[in-house]
Design an enzyme around this catalytic site. Structure first.
Site, short mmCIF file in Angstrom:
data_model
loop_
_atom_site.label_atom_id
_atom_site.label_comp_id
_atom_site.label_asym_id
_atom_site.label_seq_id
_atom_site.Cartn_x
_atom_site.Cartn_y
_atom_site.Cartn_z
N THR A 1 0.65 -1.27 0.05
CA THR A 1 0.00 0.01 -0.14
C THR A 1 0.95 1.20 0.12
O THR A 1 0.42 2.43 -0.34
CB THR A 1 -1.08 0.02 1.30
OG1 THR A 1 -0.05 -0.10 2.47
CG2 THR A 1 -1.82 -0.95 1.10
N LYS A 2 2.16 1.02 0.07
CA LYS A 2 3.04 2.28 0.04
C LYS A 2 2.84 3.04 -1.47
O LYS A 2 2.50 2.47 -2.49
CB LYS A 2 4.40 2.05 0.24
CG LYS A 2 4.58 1.35 1.55
CD LYS A 2 4.31 2.12 2.83
CE LYS A 2 4.57 1.35 4.04
NZ LYS A 2 4.11 2.32 5.27
N ASN A 3 3.10 4.56 -1.51
CA ASN A 3 3.20 5.03 -2.76
C ASN A 3 4.13 4.33 -3.73
O ASN A 3 3.61 4.15 -5.10
CB ASN A 3 3.74 6.47 -2.61
CG ASN A 3 2.78 7.24 -1.78
OD1 ASN A 3 2.07 6.70 -0.88
ND2 ASN A 3 2.75 8.45 -2.03
#
Length: 368
Positions: free
Chosen positions: A185-187
């Site tokens: 879910t990180k950028n």
């Protein structure tokens, strides 16, 4: 209408196919651990950050531990961490045998500053470990000046801020050695776990490259007793594809955040994200608002099909896992207030205009 807090969408167009092709291509090469794909990603991510060395590791937590071990941090040392951050930084400090010392954040940015760190410094302080929280860069010049004047090191946790700038330079390049995560879910997210250590120091990079691979100096020869924490080739192949689009991901997050900023201004008692000073940047890994009616608003939105999250509902100093540190309720009043008033709204690349308009409409309705 149902609005997820986060979901993977086809953004930009064709990305999913490119990711699947990269996975299949790498799988067929049958070189799945420390293969050429890892070296390629490390080189390209290093170039994206403007230089220095990148060492891919198993996850963001391991990256933090490796950073501290590379600096020789251990028993008898103290590391200053945010009182309002995620527990990974705290656990990493304890993993190496050092003591985590909490500091209140800045009331506007929710990040550590030199002003908030100064009161908790002791002769045992060896590292300041700020988190670029929610995707906003810390005020790094003042933190670096503080480190220099007291002869300790800065280690950045930029897991929520890949691509964020400070004074025009990417975060994750200011500290002596720095850590990030590629949790999905990180950028910049993988399709599993992954992380990286980033440093401009060649000696530290050499040590980490050995230590994260059992301490191996060459095949079946070991210069030290290390650990096993390696970014695998499949994840590296995906990250190489996604890295090309990281500016697009971040630009889309900023665009969506600007819509929220305009549409939710002066709605109820909402306190919207603010960036200060001009040198700081925000790429909105999370879009976090504050309200005295947080729980009621979250329940209302849930009933309307809108998913939100709280980052983070229980401050670390009130968690059972950290009671041995001796903190008590009331020791960090701002952190405790943030825990009871903060709400993260849906924001992700690929979020549609009707979805965001619905979120705004229902928040406005709640306060009306």
């Amino acid at each position: 209408m149902q609005v997820p807090f986060f979901t993977f969408r086809e953004f930009p167009a064709g990305l999913q196919q490119r990711v699947e092709e990269a996975l299949l291509t790498e799988l067929r090469k049958n070189h799945l651990v420390l293969g050429p794909a890892v070296a390629q990603f490390e080189e390209e991510f290093g170039r994206y950050l403007g230089g220095g060395e990148v060492i891919g590791v198993g996850n963001g937590y391991d990256a933090l531990v490796l950073c501290l071990r590379a600096l020789g941090i251990g028993p008898g040392h103290e590391v200053v961490v945010p009182a309002n951050g995620y527990i990974a930084t705290i656990n990493a400090v304890q993993q190496v045998g050092a003591k985590p010392v909490f500091a209140e954040p800045d009331p506007q940015t929710y990040n550590l500053t030199a002003t908030s760190v100064l009161p908790v410094i002791t002769p045992k302080t060896k590292v300041i470990l700020p988190i670029h929280l929610y995707g906003q860069s810390c005020e790094l010049n003042d933190l670096l000046d503080l480190c220099q004047s007291h002869d300790f090191e800065l280690v950045e946790d930029f897991a929520q801020a890949q691509g964020t700038l400070y004074a025009g330079q990417p975060v994750g390049t200011f500290g002596k050695v720095n850590a990030t995560s590629f949790y999905p879910t990180k950028n910049l997210g993988a399709v599993g776990d992954g992380g990286a250590v980033v440093t401009q120091d060649a000696a530290i990079a050499h040590w980490v490259r050995q230590y994260h691979n059992y301490g191996q100096s060459r095949r079946y020869e070991y210069a030290q007793a290390g650990i096993n924490s390696r970014l695998d080739s499949l994840q590296a192949a995906v990250l190489t594809v996604k890295l090309v689009h990281l500016p697009d991901f971040n630009a889309e997050r900023k665009r969506l955040a600007s819509i929220y900023q305009q549409a939710l201004a002066d709605v109820g008692d909402l306190c919207l994200p603010s960036t200060s000073p001009a040198a700081t940047d925000h790429i909105y890994h999370l879009y976090v608002v504050r309200t005295s009616q947080r729980d009621a608003l979250q329940q209302f939105l849930q009933e309307k099909g809108i998913q939100t999250l709280v980052h983070y509902p229980v401050p670390p100093h009130l968690q059972p896992a950290y009671q041995h540190l001796g903190y008590r309720p009331g020791d960090f009043p701002l952190t405790e207030e943030l825990a009871t008033t903060s709400l993260s709204l849906p924001l992700f690349p690929g979020m549609t205009e009707p979805e965001q308009a619905y979120v705004v409409e229902e928040i406005t309705a709640f306060f009306s």
